[in-house]
Design an enzyme around this catalytic site. Structure first.
Site, PDB file in Angstrom:
ATOM      1  N   PRO A  35       0.851  -1.190   0.000  1.00  0.00           N
ATOM      2  CG  PRO A  35       0.037  -0.990   2.210  1.00  0.00           C
ATOM      3  CD  PRO A  35       0.850  -1.886   1.310  1.00  0.00           C
ATOM      4  CD  GLN A  89      -2.563   0.115   5.196  1.00  0.00           C
ATOM      5  OE1 GLN A  89      -2.396   1.245   4.768  1.00  0.00           O
ATOM      6  NE2 GLN A  89      -1.557  -0.665   5.559  1.00  0.00           N
ATOM      7  CB  CYS A 120       0.909   5.463   8.805  1.00  0.00           C
ATOM      8  SG  CYS A 120       1.077   7.094   8.062  1.00  0.00           S
ATOM      9  CE  LYS A 160       3.132  -2.199   4.563  1.00  0.00           C
ATOM     10  NZ  LYS A 160       3.516  -0.841   4.980  1.00  0.00           N
ATOM     11  N   GLY A 222      10.546  -4.290   3.358  1.00  0.00           N
ATOM     12  CA  GLY A 222      11.586  -3.293   3.610  1.00  0.00           C
ATOM     13  C   GLY A 222      12.817  -3.550   2.784  1.00  0.00           C
ATOM     14  CG  ASP A 223      15.513  -1.359   2.710  1.00  0.00           C
ATOM     15  OD1 ASP A 223      14.763  -0.415   2.388  1.00  0.00           O
ATOM     16  OD2 ASP A 223      16.256  -1.332   3.700  1.00  0.00           O
ATOM     17  N   GLY A 245       7.407  -2.120  -2.181  1.00  0.00           N
ATOM     18  CA  GLY A 245       6.812  -0.790  -2.294  1.00  0.00           C
ATOM     19  C   GLY A 245       7.557   0.084  -3.275  1.00  0.00           C
ATOM     20  NE  ARG A 246      11.218   2.654   0.093  1.00  0.00           N
ATOM     21  CZ  ARG A 246      12.199   2.689   0.984  1.00  0.00           C
ATOM     22  NH1 ARG A 246      12.820   3.839   1.198  1.00  0.00           N
ATOM     23  NH2 ARG A 246      12.569   1.615   1.649  1.00  0.00           N
TER      24      ARG A 246
HETATM   25  C1  LIG Z   1       5.114   7.284  -0.630  1.00  0.00           C
HETATM   26  C2  LIG Z   1       4.824   6.165   0.325  1.00  0.00           C
HETATM   27  C3  LIG Z   1       3.522   5.958   0.768  1.00  0.00           C
HETATM   28  C4  LIG Z   1       3.232   4.920   1.663  1.00  0.00           C
HETATM   29  N1  LIG Z   1       1.942   4.716   2.061  1.00  0.00           N
HETATM   30  C5  LIG Z   1       1.643   3.675   2.866  1.00  0.00           C
HETATM   31  C6  LIG Z   1       0.297   3.386   3.241  1.00  0.00           C
HETATM   32  O1  LIG Z   1      -0.665   4.051   2.841  1.00  0.00           O
HETATM   33  N2  LIG Z   1       0.093   2.327   4.067  1.00  0.00           N
HETATM   34  C7  LIG Z   1       1.121   1.556   4.540  1.00  0.00           C
HETATM   35  O2  LIG Z   1       0.889   0.597   5.281  1.00  0.00           O
HETATM   36  N3  LIG Z   1       2.383   1.789   4.195  1.00  0.00           N
HETATM   37  C8  LIG Z   1       2.662   2.818   3.373  1.00  0.00           C
HETATM   38  N4  LIG Z   1       3.961   3.033   2.994  1.00  0.00           N
HETATM   39  C9  LIG Z   1       5.009   2.078   3.411  1.00  0.00           C
HETATM   40  C10 LIG Z   1       5.205   0.989   2.352  1.00  0.00           C
HETATM   41  O3  LIG Z   1       4.026   0.223   2.207  1.00  0.00           O
HETATM   42  C11 LIG Z   1       6.359   0.045   2.733  1.00  0.00           C
HETATM   43  O4  LIG Z   1       6.101  -0.507   3.985  1.00  0.00           O
HETATM   44  C12 LIG Z   1       7.692   0.785   2.791  1.00  0.00           C
HETATM   45  O5  LIG Z   1       7.847   1.644   1.669  1.00  0.00           O
HETATM   46  C13 LIG Z   1       8.877  -0.194   2.850  1.00  0.00           C
HETATM   47  O6  LIG Z   1       8.884  -1.041   1.722  1.00  0.00           O
HETATM   48  P1  LIG Z   1       9.876  -0.772   0.463  1.00  0.00           P
HETATM   49  O7  LIG Z   1      11.271  -0.729   1.008  1.00  0.00           O
HETATM   50  O8  LIG Z   1       9.630  -1.943  -0.459  1.00  0.00           O
HETATM   51  O9  LIG Z   1       9.472   0.534  -0.133  1.00  0.00           O
HETATM   52  C14 LIG Z   1       4.276   4.079   2.123  1.00  0.00           C
HETATM   53  C15 LIG Z   1       5.582   4.291   1.681  1.00  0.00           C
HETATM   54  C16 LIG Z   1       5.870   5.315   0.792  1.00  0.00           C
HETATM   55  C17 LIG Z   1       7.281   5.499   0.312  1.00  0.00           C
END
Ligand SMILES: Cc1cc2nc3c(=O)[nH]c(=O)nc-3n(C[C@H](O)[C@H](O)[C@H](O)COP(=O)(O)O)c2cc1C
Length: 342
Positions: A35, A89, A120, A160, A222-223, A245-246
């Site tokens: 998300p 969510q 969050c 989460k 994460g990462d 995510g990213r």
């Molecule tokens: C721009 C942005 C918006 C996010 N919005 C949410 C969200 O609405 N709900 C949530 O549980 N996590 C949110 N996250 C966290 C991501 O879901 C994820 O846990 C976090 O980016 C780590 O994963 P990654 O390293 O693959 O990016 C957000 C992260 C980013 C960067």
């Protein structure tokens, strides 16, 4: 070579059994799309699923907004079949509001899963004890979880979370146990504390400890940026699935690459520049279908900026993409770019 419950050996390769279950929900893979507030809207989710994500999530939805019947909140929750499997969510700190929100979510929208946001870090959310702030009070964490499980009825519930509010006092093991006791079907752990924000490296050893401590589906997060990362997280932590995510922003193809690698043990070629441009154009068309040309293209500008990350000359291309107003502008700017490369 030891083989875990998730794995099988194909020839000399070591591959993952890609199907899995979360409660009554069957997933065809082990890589799920995170998300992302302001980002994981319908076009983003469709792109992720078509590429091979095993499931997607809506961005976080305010329980208070939903029960006050706000149109904008509802429009963020509506989905079609081609976005499933989908988790909606919810966030909020009031257990009764969360219970009602979960009930409305299931009755009116019918997602495959209801997810609770305990991660969050944004001030607007944590100031009202939502998101990661709920982890400061595990009594409240439990109440919120119990309320959502009740409200969601037969629909599986996941949470989460981050590891805790402060790095020095992690609570994820206790929160995981509470989740299991209250009937949650899966726990996603973003292996950083709220205090960490997005800095440093996610501590994957926390995911391993959670998986060992609690008999529940664990989604590690994460990462995870590459197919090798996905594999390494599954191997090192024993988690059941990974969430990305990213790395998916401007790169939905990452789901295809990761899924293929887990399934076969083989790395596929990364998409060519021309293929990435075609993917960006497809995404732009979905944006316009969903939001109309004016709004859709305004929204699309950021995504286009992500799509061209790493392109030669991206720094001069990006400002042009940030001005697109119409679908034909996208074709034109990217067409000129490709011609200029020739
Ligand atoms: C721009 C942005 C918006 C996010 N919005 C949410 C969200 O609405 N709900 C949530 O549980 N996590 C949110 N996250 C966290 C991501 O879901 C994820 O846990 C976090 O980016 C780590 O994963 P990654 O390293 O693959 O990016 C957000 C992260 C980013 C960067």
């Amino acid at each position: 070579m030891s083989v875990s419950a998730h794995e099988l050996v194909v020839g000399r390769r070591h591959a993952y059994i890609v199907g899995m279950r979360i409660g009554n929900l069957k997933l065809a893979g082990r890589v799920v799309c995170a998300p992302l507030a302001g980002i994981s809207n319908r076009p983003f989710r469709v792109m992720a699923l078509k590429a091979g994500a095993a499931m997607t999530f809506t961005e976080m939805i305010s329980s208070e907004g939903l029960i006050r019947n706000q149109g904008k909140t509802r429009s963020m929750m509506a989905f079609k079949q081609d976005e499933q499997p989908l988790g909606i969510q919810l966030f909020g700190a009031n257990p009764e509001s969360m219970r009602r929100a979960a009930q409305i979510t299931v009755d009116e929208f019918g997602p495959d899963m209801v997810d609770i946001n305990f991660g969050c870090p944004v001030r607007k959310v944590v100031n009202k004890n939502g998101g990661a702030a709920a982890l400061k009070d595990l009594g409240l964490t439990r109440e919120i979880i119990a309320a959502v499980v009740e409200g969601a009825g037969a629909t599986p519930v996941s949470i989460k979370m981050r590891t805790g509010w402060a790095g020095s006092s992690p609570v994820y093991l206790e929160a995981g146990r509470i989740a299991k006791e209250e009937g949650v079907s899966a726990v996603t752990l973003h292996a950083r504390s709220k205090a960490d924000g997005f800095s440093g490296k996610a501590d994957w050893s926390a995911i391993k400890r959670l998986k060992e401590a609690v008999d529940i589906v664990v989604i590690g997060n994460g990462d995870v940026r590459t197919p090798l990362d996905a594999r390494r997280m599954l191997d090192e932590t024993g988690c059941d699935a990974v969430m990305v995510g990213r790395a998916a922003m401007g790169n939905p193809d990452i789901f295809r690459q990761m899924h293929h690698y887990l399934e076969t043990g083989e790395l596929v070629d990364e998409p060519t520049l021309a293929e990435r441009i075609e993917t960006a154009k497809r995404h732009a068309r979905l944006m316009v279908e969903e939001y109309g040309e004016e709004r859709g293209m305004k929204m699309m500008r950021r995504y286009l900026g992500w799509y061209v990350k790493g392109f030669p000359g991206a720094a001069t291309l990006r400002p042009k993409l940030f001005k697109v107003d119409r679908l034909t502008d996208v074709d034109e700017v990217l067409g000129e770019y490709v011609a200029g490369m020739g």
